[in-house]
Motif scaffolding. Structure first.
Motif, short mmCIF file in Angstrom:
data_model
loop_
_atom_site.label_atom_id
_atom_site.label_comp_id
_atom_site.label_asym_id
_atom_site.label_seq_id
_atom_site.Cartn_x
_atom_site.Cartn_y
_atom_site.Cartn_z
N MET A 29 0.81 -1.22 0.00
CA MET A 29 0.00 0.00 0.00
C MET A 29 0.85 1.27 0.00
O MET A 29 0.42 2.31 -0.52
N GLN A 80 1.37 2.68 -6.62
CA GLN A 80 0.45 3.76 -6.97
C GLN A 80 -0.34 3.34 -8.22
O GLN A 80 0.08 2.43 -8.95
N ILE A 111 -5.71 -0.79 -5.77
CA ILE A 111 -4.92 0.42 -5.97
C ILE A 111 -5.07 0.95 -7.39
O ILE A 111 -5.02 2.16 -7.62
#
Length: 376
Positions: free
Chosen positions: A94, A98, A120
């Motif tokens: 996490m 990105q 994500i």
């Protein structure tokens, strides 16, 4: 960002109340009981956090380095104690991935990285382990899969769920692949220490500045309920980023998990516990190999390490239907269908759990279900 449920967890949720009489496919060693640690526990222990370090008890972090063979290569400051290896993986993924980043993962493999990467918005590149090749990780295809856009490579070693094992030379090659594009290399080592074919592989945190080792006391020591694991990385910024993210989720470790894990990893306790786990696992693996050989049409590549492996079902048997049949009378036996790992023609077999999982009884019942499949 919405995290969607994975097939593996969905099946576990749906079958929690099944109350099987036997389990074939147990993924951790027989679990100790609290009484095994009472002699070393301080009854005046405060149930506040450890009041010493947000990264975890320093002595526990030192033990983590010892069992991973990382003293001299990593410092205690490079270790963060987490709520199991799952939280360690979560914190790393996490904070590093990105939207639009690429992550290279293995399949079959532990599904967590794929679940989080999808949430994500990262691009997932899969490298397939082939059963016909002994489930080995194809490093040539992995090298072709990485690019300048690759942010992370995620693998398990020993592999979960096939039990394949990367050697020291193969890990060096994996590091070379990752470093060539500047990618992070996250290696989940939850089954490390239970090697049946070859020595324990080096931990990647000691091989590469952007190497991340995760592990826990859950599998080999059977202490899953402590929810105590770790992340090891020499990049101080990543460890701090993980501390910051955890501050906004679980915040700190539970003191009982930390303290009992520290006791369990003391050399005087850890070595005998691992010796016992290896002895019991090896005996169960020998029984499993003999049983698979006796079942018409059932085949598997025995795990080289760890407590689980994937067995190919005879032609025409769907793993989901077979697993659910086994939960019913007269079988009352739990196993995990291979669909949990995108292998619908397989079932997960395991050799952990100790006497309470009734492995021998479970194997007899699975054999009966295979024999009776056509009639059912």
């Amino acid at each position: 960002m919405k995290v969607k449920i994975h097939t593996l967890f969905q099946y576990l949720l749906e079958t929690t109340d099944a109350e099987p009489e036997a389990i074939v496919g147990f993924s951790l060693s027989g679990s100790p009981v609290l009484g095994d640690y009472l002699d070393a526990l301080d009854p005046k222990l405060s149930l506040d956090w450890n009041n010493r370090d947000f990264r975890g008890l320093p002595e526990l972090r030192s033990h983590v380095l010892s069992q991973a063979g990382l003293h001299g290569r990593c410092r205690t400051e490079d270790v963060l104690i987490t709520a199991g290896a799952a939280e360690a993986n979560y914190l790393a993924i996490m904070q590093l991935l990105q939207p639009g980043d690429e992550i290279v993962i293995e399949t079959p493999g532990w599904p967590q990285a794929e679940v989080l990467a999808k949430a994500i918005g990262a691009k997932i590149v899969k490298v397939t382990r082939q059963e016909s090749d002994g489930w080995h990780l194809p490093l040539d295809r992995l090298r072709d899969a990485v690019s300048e856009r690759t942010r992370m490579i995620f693998v398990t070693n020993p592999n979960n769920p096939t039990g394949d094992l990367l050697s020291a030379a193969q890990l060096d090659e994996l590091v070379d692949i990752a470093s060539g594009v500047g990618a992070w290399l996250l290696v989940d080592e939850v089954y490390a220490g239970l090697e049946w074919d070859g020595p324990r592989a080096p931990s990647v945190a000691g091989l590469y500045e952007k190497g991340i080792t995760t592990g826990s006391v859950s599998k080999a020591l059977g202490l899953q309920g402590l929810r105590t694991g770790w992340m090891i990385c020499r990049d101080a910024a990543l460890i701090m980023d993980a501390v910051i993210l955890r501050e906004n989720s679980s915040e700190i470790m539970n003191i009982m998990g930390e303290v009992i894990a520290e006791i369990a990893l003391r050399p005087a306790r850890y070595q005998p516990a691992m010796k016992k786990a290896r002895k019991e696992g090896a005996a169960n693996l020998a029984e499993m190999n003999a049983w698979v050989d006796s079942q018409p049409g059932l085949t598997w590549v025995p795990p080289r390490a760890g407590l689980i492996g994937l067995a190919r079902l005879p032609a025409g048997i769907d793993s989901d239907s077979f697993a659910r049949l086994l939960l019913q009378e007269p079988y009352r036996t739990f196993l995990l269908p291979g669909s949990a790992y995108d292998q619908p023609d397989h079932i997960r077999l395991g050799v952990g759990g100790g006497a309470e999982v009734n492995l021998h009884k479970g194997l007899d019942r699975v054999g009966e279900a295979l024999k009776n499949w056509g009639a059912s």
